[in-house]
Design a protein around this motif. Sequence first.
Motif, PDB file in Angstrom:
ATOM      1  N   SER A 203      31.567  39.738  45.686  1.00 13.37           N
ATOM      2  CA  SER A 203      32.525  38.919  46.419  1.00 13.37           C
ATOM      3  C   SER A 203      33.078  39.726  47.599  1.00 13.37           C
ATOM      4  O   SER A 203      33.146  40.957  47.545  1.00 13.37           O
TER       5      SER A 203
ATOM      6  N   VAL B  41      33.144  34.066  47.331  1.00 14.28           N
ATOM      7  CA  VAL B  41      33.532  34.362  45.955  1.00 14.28           C
ATOM      8  C   VAL B  41      32.422  33.885  45.035  1.00 14.28           C
ATOM      9  O   VAL B  41      31.934  32.760  45.174  1.00 14.28           O
TER      10      VAL B  41
ATOM     11  N   THR C 223      37.556  38.554  41.067  1.00 14.11           N
ATOM     12  CA  THR C 223      36.733  39.126  42.128  1.00 14.11           C
ATOM     13  C   THR C 223      36.807  40.651  42.205  1.00 14.11           C
ATOM     14  O   THR C 223      36.401  41.237  43.211  1.00 14.11           O
TER      15      THR C 223
ATOM     16  N   ASN D 211      30.471  34.337  40.853  1.00 11.27           N
ATOM     17  CA  ASN D 211      30.712  34.788  39.478  1.00 11.27           C
ATOM     18  C   ASN D 211      29.516  35.476  38.843  1.00 11.27           C
ATOM     19  O   ASN D 211      29.622  35.945  37.708  1.00 11.27           O
TER      20      ASN D 211
ATOM     21  N   THR E 291      42.307  37.412  40.940  1.00 11.15           N
ATOM     22  CA  THR E 291      41.630  36.180  40.557  1.00 11.15           C
ATOM     23  C   THR E 291      42.028  35.109  41.570  1.00 11.15           C
ATOM     24  O   THR E 291      43.218  34.947  41.866  1.00 11.15           O
TER      25      THR E 291
END
Length: 338
Positions: free
Chosen positions: A305, A320, A46, A322, A235
């Motif tokens: 995020s 969060v 993140t 990706n 992470t």
Amino acid sequence: MDPLQQVADELVESGSELGLQVAVHRDGVPVADVAAGIGPDALVHTYSMGKALTAAVVHVLVHHGAFGYDTPLAALWPAFGQQGKGAVTIRHVLTHSAGVPAVPPQTRPEDLCDWDGMCERLAAAEPWWPAGERTGYHGLAYGFLAGEAVRRAAGAPVSQVLREYVAAPLGLEEELWFGLPPDRHHRLAALVDGFDNAPPDGAPVLAITPRAVLPTAAFGNRPDILAADIPSGGTMTARAAARLYGALLDGSLIPPEQLAEIAAVAVAGTDAVFGNPARWGLGYAIGRPGSDAADSFGMAGAGGSWGWVDLPTRTAVAVVKNRLSPDFATASTIAAMI
């Protein structure tokens, strides 16, 4: 259907997001744990949202008496006092006012994986301004400054201190990480670039972050970067991040009087790196997605995020994702629903 789940599903189905997790804790109780496009157990790098983990480690060590907010960094790390930096305190690091916002311009990914080498370079760095004179975002440098203070005080790498002092007491040993072990990399939701994140020459970010280590998907997916202690990012899962923020609220990690100090505006002004208005508590930006309210605090990460606390409702939230985006539209959408 849960409204948060519906919105998460719609964001993924529309292509606005690729993978998304949302978690909400209220008064220490989980009230939402939503995932779309990726599973709720997937780990996501993140970027600077991970600074919240670094700050939490610092606060726990302060609570245990390892050092104080006004302890000079050079008292723990004597070499850092070079170039007139002897007045820099832990408080200055947490409020991005230490005057060392940049890593060296020649820094490569491999250099960030060399903890001792990075610390040597930052110790030798000439400050951009005297400690406390102004605030300016300390991007990658933040993690090494705070992390070396932690390492010297606790006698262990910051990843180990995170695990032993924060993650383990909260039952989050597998969900909050600096230095993600290679045998856990199969749990990662790979980052994907969702915009052209190559800034033009002269962009402010390039003054503190060389192009080779900008927060792109390719950089954040590198196995060596993920496995290294680089506590400028982290992470995690959303539910772990929400639990961490919830633990700051409910007294699981620190006492209420320390939370009050953390959450108060400690520094306010124009960011000396980016030129935007900036307000910092101790280790956390004041405000939340879509609001600069002084009764909330948290940390966002490059790519979208964001984790935060709303003090009046004693609510902790983490979003969060990706797919890296240039803004925080998804976090703002979620914040408006809570």
